[in-house]
Design a protein around this motif. Structure first.
Motif: not given
Length: 555
Positions: A70-99
């Protein structure tokens, strides 16, 4: 774009020199962040419609790659709450493989965005849009955890927001007092520690304490082990999901949404980190690092990932100095997966729901939300519309409509600020020469002035001004010194103005044209072969030329 803007910060750190004292500070910070990230990763994995081990895999793989590339000295990455809605909907519509396919595509989109230098574009997303959809996501996350927190007997909770609450309310009489007591205990521990001992890892302590109590007293509550019996310790073997043109085209809209969310949250987190640590991130390389991290996460069966503001802030407060802290954080979580992964099965679902309630409250940004409600009607409309659409329709629709509405309202405000007219007094703050700009002009010479960016939203004003004159003068001076920007519609309006004036037998002088408008007018070939159009470098030159042309017109 320079090569330096696409250089990982980790490489810059090695070039500067890396001491043992710096490593010790990074290692302590990384271990501290891992303690915070561990329960969060599990909880977010469950909230996304996946499983806790998917969240942990994401924290390890994506967390490592975001720090390393990455381009930051101190950034910590991982799963975040911002993805919860879209991930849930993608899994429901296309399965985990679709995600996994959508996450792979999002990774490629992010890499392309960084390579094309689009890292600076994220700052043009309006704050009411960001606050609206994050607040909406927070409400959805909280509502998704009510079942587990209360221990309701519901076979399946609908994905639709209103239908979900209807189902939950109908099942309220089935709540389990023991499960509710465990959830309240976890919530009390988290809130209490945050107020009384903020340096303690409240999430982890709450999870460990309630898990120990449930195991010791053999309380009949749902746990990770009973809800996800197939979980195994360790990292899965990397593999490529089954790709096909049909699936790629179906998942591309979701991929763009994931890429947008990853980009905006990562860069917002990096900006916050710069303010706290006194550093300066490289936005384009940050997007590239995020893209590679999402590719890696998808290959290992993980979730979409981005920079996490709360974990990044914890990293900085814990003394982190370089990206090594983020790498240590990922390695610490990996050690837990490998050597203590079986302990996940004892964690009560109600405790993880309590963790997610706190996450949702932090995401809601309630203070900023209330502050924006005091702003002008246009900002309030964008905020509320984005918020309501996020909850009731879809996150992709909410972002698209919010950004579009904000852009239209901004252009409307810009159009109101542009002035096209015959005289503008000094009270408008424009220029002292406006009061007497017509004094030295003979009869038959008119002068107009455009002040502000001349774009499609105001292009019609110029022709309306000409029509209001009635009989066209012999010479028209169009002052453009205060026009910093001209688009194609504005240029066409000027061309139409010149054509109509010429048809009426008038000469047109464009005065003080700046470089950008001059380039646009040149591309339109405005002036080439036009015997009645002239350019003047400044207003004095335009006055002299206007007097001369007026005399010619009289002959």
């Amino acid at each position: 774009m320079s090569a330096r803007s696409l250089t990982p910060k980790l490489l810059s750190v090695w070039r500067e020199g890396y001491s043992f004292a710096t490593f010790r500070a990074d290692a302590l910070a990384g271990l501290t962040v891992a303690i915070v990230a561990l329960p969060l990763a599990m909880a977010l994995g469950i909230a996304s419609g996946a499983s806790p081990d998917r969240g942990l895999v994401t924290a390890v793989v994506a967390g490592f790659l975001i720090s390393a590339l990455g381009g930051s000295r101190v950034q910590i990455g991982g799963p975040t709450g911002a993805f919860v809605v879209v991930v849930f909907n993608v899994i429901a519509a296309h399965g985990y493989d679709g995600l996994l396919i959508a996450t792979l595509l999002a990774g490629l989109i992010l890499i392309a965005a960084g390579a094309l230098g689009l890292g600076q574009m994220i700052k043009y997303v309006p704050h009411p849009v960001v606050t609206g959809f994050t607040a909406g996501i927070a409400v959805i996350i909280a509502s998704s955890q009510v079942k587990d927190f209360l221990g309701l007997s519901v076979a399946e909770v609908p994905a639709d927001f209103l239908a979900r609450w209807r189902t939950l309310l109908e099942a309220l009489d089935t709540f389990d007092p023991v499960t509710l007591a465990v959830g309240i205990a976890a919530l009390t521990i988290i809130v209490g520690l945050r107020r009384l001992a903020p340096r303690f890892p409240a999430f982890l302590i709450a999870i460990v304490a309630t898990s120990a109590a449930v195991a010791h007293f053999r309380l009949p509550v749902d746990t990770v082990g009973t809800s996800f019996p197939g979980i195994t310790a360790g990292l899965p073997v990397p593999s490529i999901p089954d790709l096909s043109l049909m699936r790629i085209s179906a998942l591309l809209p979701s991929a763009f949404t994931i890429a947008f969310l990853a980009g905006i949250e990562a860069l917002l987190s990096a900006v916050v980190a710069d303010g706290m640590a006194g550093t300066r991130h490289r936005p384009n390389q940050e997007l590239v690092g995020q893209g590679v991290a999402n590719l890696g996460s998808a290959l290992f069966g993980g979730l979409p990932a981005t920079g996490a503001i709360a974990r990044t802030a914890t990293n900085i407060r814990s003394g982190a100095r370089t990206p090594v802290a983020g790498i240590v954080h990922a390695m610490a979580i990996l050690s837990f997966i490998l050597f203590a992964g079986h302990l996940m099965s004892f964690v009560p679902m109600a405790s993880l729901a309590a963790v997610l309630f706190i996450v949702a409250w932090g995401m809601s940004e309630h203070r900023r939300f209330l502050l924006l409600l005091r702003m002008p009607n246009s900002d309030r409309a964008v905020l509320l519309l984005t918020f309501i659409l996020t909850i009731s329709v879809d996150l992709t629709v909410a972002i698209a409509v919010g950004v579009t509405l904000a852009s239209l309202l901004f252009m409307a405000r810009m159009a109101e600020a542009v002035e096209v007219g015959r005289g503008m007094p000094t009270e408008s703050g424009r220029d002292a020469e406006d009061i007497d700009q017509r004094d030295d002009l003979p009869p038959g010479v008119e002068v107009f002035r455009i002040a502000g960016p001349f774009f499609f939203g105001v292009a019609g004003e110029l022709l309306d001004t000409l029509r209001r004159l009635g009989e066209a003068p012999r010479v028209i001076i169009l002052r453009m010194r205060l026009v910093p920007l001209l688009d194609a519609s504005g240029a066409q309006a000027i061309a139409d103005f010149v054509d109509q004036a010429s048809a009426a037998g008038a000469y047109v002088i464009l005065s003080g044209v700046q470089s950008q408008p001059a380039a646009i007018l040149a591309r339109m070939r405005l002036g080439e072969g036009a015997s009645r159009l002239f350019y003047a470098s400044d207003y004095k030159s335009a006055q002299a030329l206007g007097i001369e042309l007026a005399e010619i017109a009289e002959i």
